[in-house]
Design a protein around this motif. Structure first.
Motif, PDB file in Angstrom:
ATOM      1  N   ASP A 181      34.902 -68.991-112.801  1.00 22.22           N
ATOM      2  CA  ASP A 181      34.418 -67.544-112.661  1.00 22.22           C
ATOM      3  C   ASP A 181      35.393 -66.951-111.582  1.00 22.22           C
ATOM      4  O   ASP A 181      36.492 -67.663-111.273  1.00 22.22           O
ATOM      5  CB  ASP A 181      33.008 -67.573-112.142  1.00 22.22           C
ATOM      6  N   ASN A 182      35.064 -65.801-111.153  1.00 27.32           N
ATOM      7  CA  ASN A 182      36.027 -65.268-110.303  1.00 27.32           C
ATOM      8  C   ASN A 182      36.156 -65.669-108.877  1.00 27.32           C
ATOM      9  O   ASN A 182      36.865 -65.298-107.936  1.00 27.32           O
ATOM     10  CB  ASN A 182      35.672 -63.710-110.236  1.00 27.32           C
ATOM     11  N   LYS A 183      35.122 -66.805-108.470  1.00 31.36           N
ATOM     12  CA  LYS A 183      35.127 -67.271-107.168  1.00 31.36           C
ATOM     13  C   LYS A 183      35.640 -68.694-107.164  1.00 31.36           C
ATOM     14  O   LYS A 183      36.112 -69.312-106.427  1.00 31.36           O
ATOM     15  CB  LYS A 183      33.963 -67.272-106.551  1.00 31.36           C
TER      16      LYS A 183
END
Length: 337
Positions: free
Chosen positions: A166-168
């Motif tokens: 994901d974006n993390k």
């Protein structure tokens, strides 16, 4: 706190003042400042090699007292300049062919300093660069300790959905080689000598491919390929889901220096070779049955006759057999639980 490059290392105990010390050249372009430094934590030492960088701090020395303060330089762990476990040394200006070696930014991206024929880079007497060493694949929350040559200890668990991103979080390519339906159950893996995916690449412990390893499981299935099968009723390692400890290597030696080697199994003790697989209870129970049969046979042998005449050889052998088997029976009775 200052950053410096390791210039020399004292591995001798002949000089108590320089015991465990290194010489560090501080990275200050205006002046040349060389400091003698000691391990910050003597109970957990990370011995650097020549050319690696360490952080230096100043703290009290052993001559400090309540009324008088004296200081000493201490070094902390090696800076991960090359992001590599084998070494993180700063390269020299040129290699053996006179062509430029990688610059700082290249080194920080994990470019090996030299190949096996390059003798211009001085890591220190005895140390050999191995650019084939791969690091262990980390998972979120892992605690991992790695040596320079493929040794490691992982305090881990069984992460789920590890390839997703994901974006993390960037998902991993390598998934755990062990499985569990209880992700939070702990697992500890000690490995000595592992596989390689190349320089600054990740690998996962593989109990069948690593040179030697100890696996301490809790609720995992561990895919050990046993050299031989065991008797019926023994759950294979790759299907067993309860706590277990597995030692695997080309050769395993268990030795007691001054006392005994004790092996105890609540259900069974199994032994397996290429030609035999046996449960200890079964072996001793069969031996007991043979002993009981011989105890019944011995008196008959003693009384054997050829017509009305006793057989002299059997008359002698019978009592001897009875005496021997009685001793065996006594020992078996003492051994029986």
């Amino acid at each position: 706190m200052k950053l410096g490059t390791v210039m020399s290392i004292n591995l001798s105990d002949n000089d108590s003042d320089n015991f465990n010390s290194i010489l560090v050249s501080l990275l200050d372009r205006s002046t040349t400042n060389t400091l003698r430094c000691y391990p910050l934590n003597p109970n957990s030492r990370h011995i650097p090699i020549l050319g690696e960088q360490v952080y230096v701090i100043v703290a009290n020395s052993d001559t400090s007292s309540a009324s008088s303060q004296s200081s000493r330089n201490y070094y902390m762990s090696v800076v991960g300049l090359q992001k590599n476990v084998n070494h993180n040394a700063l390269p020299s200006l040129t290699n053996s062919e006179g062509t430029p070696t990688p610059n700082f930014s290249q080194v920080s991206n994990g470019i090996p300093i030299q190949n096996s024929t390059d003798d211009k880079v001085d890591f220190g007497i005895g140390f050999v660069e191995d650019s084939s060493i791969s690091q262990l694949q980390p998972f979120l929350g892992d605690v991992i300790n790695e040596g320079r040559f493929g040794q490691s200890i992982r305090f881990g668990y069984t992460p789920q959905n590890t390839t997703q991103s994901d974006n993390k979080i960037t998902g991993v390519v390598n998934e755990p080689s062990w499985k569990s339906t209880t992700p939070e159950a702990p697992i500890t893996i000690i490995r000595n000598g592992g596989q390689s995916n190349g320089y600054n690449k990740f690998v996962i412990e593989d109990i069948n491919e690593d040179d030697s390893s100890i696996w301490l499981g809790s609720k995992q299935t561990i895919g050990l390929k046993s050299s031989n099968t065991f008797t019926l009723g023994i759950t294979p390692t790759n299907l067993y889901k309860n706590p277990q400890i597995i030692l695997n290597s080309d050769r395993v030696v268990i030795n007691s220096k001054s006392d005994s080697v004790l092996i105890s199994g609540d259900k069974s003790v199994n032994v397996s070779t290429p030609n035999w697989k046996a449960d200890m209870d079964t072996i001793f129970s069969q031996l007991e049955s043979i002993t009981d049969a011989l105890l019944q046979l011995a008196p008959a042998i003693t009384a054997a006759t050829a017509g009305p005449v006793p057989v002299a050889s059997l008359t002698t052998a019978g009592p001897q057999l009875l005496s021997t088997i009685t001793q065996v029976k006594t020992q078996l009775t003492l051994m029986k639980q």
